[in-house]
Design a protein around this motif. Structure first.
Motif, PDB file in Angstrom:
ATOM      1  N   GLN A 151       0.815  -1.219   0.000  1.00 51.52           N
ATOM      2  CA  GLN A 151       0.000   0.000   0.000  1.00 51.52           C
ATOM      3  C   GLN A 151       0.851   1.272   0.000  1.00 51.52           C
ATOM      4  O   GLN A 151       0.363   2.359   0.303  1.00 51.52           O
ATOM      5  N   ILE A 193       5.379   1.534  -7.188  1.00 53.29           N
ATOM      6  CA  ILE A 193       4.130   1.489  -6.420  1.00 53.29           C
ATOM      7  C   ILE A 193       3.900   0.077  -5.908  1.00 53.29           C
ATOM      8  O   ILE A 193       4.319  -0.903  -6.524  1.00 53.29           O
ATOM      9  N   ASP A 210       1.685  -3.301  -4.751  1.00 51.78           N
ATOM     10  CA  ASP A 210       0.735  -4.130  -5.505  1.00 51.78           C
ATOM     11  C   ASP A 210      -0.714  -3.674  -5.343  1.00 51.78           C
ATOM     12  O   ASP A 210      -1.532  -3.878  -6.246  1.00 51.78           O
ATOM     13  N   ASP A 211      -1.051  -3.075  -4.204  1.00 49.82           N
ATOM     14  CA  ASP A 211      -2.441  -2.690  -3.952  1.00 49.82           C
ATOM     15  C   ASP A 211      -2.744  -1.227  -4.294  1.00 49.82           C
ATOM     16  O   ASP A 211      -3.863  -0.757  -4.065  1.00 49.82           O
ATOM     17  N   VAL A 212      -1.770  -0.521  -4.817  1.00 51.58           N
ATOM     18  CA  VAL A 212      -1.945   0.908  -5.093  1.00 51.58           C
ATOM     19  C   VAL A 212      -2.570   1.094  -6.472  1.00 51.58           C
ATOM     20  O   VAL A 212      -2.048   0.592  -7.478  1.00 51.58           O
ATOM     21  N   THR A 213      -3.684   1.800  -6.496  1.00 55.02           N
ATOM     22  CA  THR A 213      -4.376   2.033  -7.774  1.00 55.02           C
ATOM     23  C   THR A 213      -4.487   3.514  -8.135  1.00 55.02           C
ATOM     24  O   THR A 213      -4.732   3.842  -9.293  1.00 55.02           O
ATOM     25  N   GLN A 214      -4.320   4.409  -7.144  1.00 52.40           N
ATOM     26  CA  GLN A 214      -4.560   5.829  -7.399  1.00 52.40           C
ATOM     27  C   GLN A 214      -3.342   6.580  -7.916  1.00 52.40           C
ATOM     28  O   GLN A 214      -3.454   7.741  -8.329  1.00 52.40           O
ATOM     29  N   TRP A 215      -2.167   5.938  -7.914  1.00 50.51           N
ATOM     30  CA  TRP A 215      -0.945   6.590  -8.360  1.00 50.51           C
ATOM     31  C   TRP A 215      -0.244   5.742  -9.409  1.00 50.51           C
ATOM     32  O   TRP A 215      -0.414   4.517  -9.438  1.00 50.51           O
ATOM     33  N   SER A 216       0.584   6.422 -10.213  1.00 53.80           N
ATOM     34  CA  SER A 216       1.362   5.731 -11.246  1.00 53.80           C
ATOM     35  C   SER A 216       2.816   6.177 -11.163  1.00 53.80           C
ATOM     36  O   SER A 216       3.113   7.275 -10.656  1.00 53.80           O
ATOM     37  N   ALA A 250       0.396   5.278   0.231  1.00 54.10           N
ATOM     38  CA  ALA A 250      -0.231   5.904  -0.942  1.00 54.10           C
ATOM     39  C   ALA A 250      -1.311   6.893  -0.547  1.00 54.10           C
ATOM     40  O   ALA A 250      -1.510   7.916  -1.220  1.00 54.10           O
TER      41      ALA A 250
END
Length: 328
Positions: free
Chosen positions: A28, A72, A74-80, A102
């Protein structure tokens, strides 16, 4: 990677650059290539041996950074990878790479220099939580802030102005009072030449302030309470003047005053994520449109972290001190 650290607690001179491993990125978390790191009073207290890092946090100093995400979890979706962010960190900011949850990151606007972005999270999170959440600040109220030209003080001035409040600050010189007024304070009191209790009463027509944001504590507390309107709120965020005081509780009761306070660093990741989300909704748009910009004092190279701490502890700074870690 290079990081500023110390082998044993002590004065600023114990700080030096070390070579350490790049931290691993949890599921995260994001890994940030740090361009700049903010310098804060808790860093100095930790270096002196009086403010240990919370369990699991990096022992490296530094509670806020700005830079570019390079990995990032494995569970991070809001950042790149490649996003520019400012982040509140549990530690580790005085380094070329830093891990941050994150949910503790904010997107840096294209026109905001990363040095300025790094000067925002710690003070913004602290002031928003303590003045607006714990202190229940409302438009039209009056806020008294001690240390008006500090990073916290200048942020409190700007947020008070942005949200329709009147700000009164105390400073240790006429020059600092003038600087606070230029930032946007409505009134500035030189506490070395005037009794701030009497001045607050004069400024408010005897009514008093609605909120006191106190970084001093100690023998300031009973005086702060005299500055408050009936039903006023006293919020403590530091104890630079001492952790203990003596109070007349009958006075507190008769005037229906509220005393509270908080420390930010030990709070849970979940709490800080929720706080970050509220700031992103209510405050960060003011950064994006240029309404709020941090007051910058000086930037020091990572190799001179000791110089940054010396300036912080001398108390001559106006606004934020940052470390220049890398490009940006």
């Amino acid at each position: 990677m290079r990081a500023a650290g110390f082998a044993e607690p002590g004065g600023p001179e114990v700080l030096g650059v070390q070579t350490v491993d790049v931290p691993g990125c949890g599921p995260q978390d994001v890994l940030i290539r740090v361009a700049h790191a903010g310098v804060n009073r808790p860093d100095c207290i930790q270096r002196a041996g009086h403010y240990p890092a919370p369990h699991g946090a990096s022992p490296i100093l530094g509670l806020e950074v700005a830079g570019e995400i390079v990995a990032i979890g494995d569970d991070v979706t809001q950042w790149s990878v490649g996003d520019r962010v400012a982040a509140l960190t549990p530690g580790g900011g005085y380094a070329e790479y830093c891990i941050a949850p994150a949910g503790h990151c904010l997107a840096v606007p294209d026109d905001l220099p990363l040095a300025e972005a790094a000067a925002l999270p710690e003070t913004m999170f602290t002031v928003w939580h303590n003045v607006f959440q714990r202190g229940c600040a409302k438009p039209g109220e009056t806020l008294l802030v001690h240390g008006g030209t500090s990073g916290i003080g200048t942020m409190a001035i700007m947020l008070a102005k942005a949200f329709g409040m009147t700000s009164i600050v105390t400073c240790g010189s006429d020059d600092k009072c003038e600087a606070a007024l230029e930032v946007g304070a409505d009134h500035a009191i030189n506490y070395k030449t005037a009794d701030f209790v009497e001045e607050v009463k004069r400024i408010t027509g005897g009514e008093g302030a609605d909120i006191v944001l106190d970084m001093v504590s100690g023998d300031y507390v009973p005086r702060n309470l005299q500055c408050l309107h009936e039903g006023g709120r006293h919020v403590t965020i530091a104890v630079l003047g001492g952790a203990k005081t003596s109070l007349n509780m009958a006075y507190l009761m008769s005037r229906r005053l509220v005393m509270t306070g908080s420390t930010l660093r030990p709070r849970s990741d979940r709490f800080k994520t929720a706080l970050c989300a509220e700031i992103a909704e209510h405050v960060w748009p003011l950064v994006a449109d240029g309404t709020i910009r941090p007051v910058m004092d000086r930037s020091f190279p990572l190799d001179d972290a000791a110089g940054a701490h010396e300036r912080m502890e001398a108390g001559d700074h106006i606004g934020k001190i940052v470390l220049d870690i890398g490009a940006g």
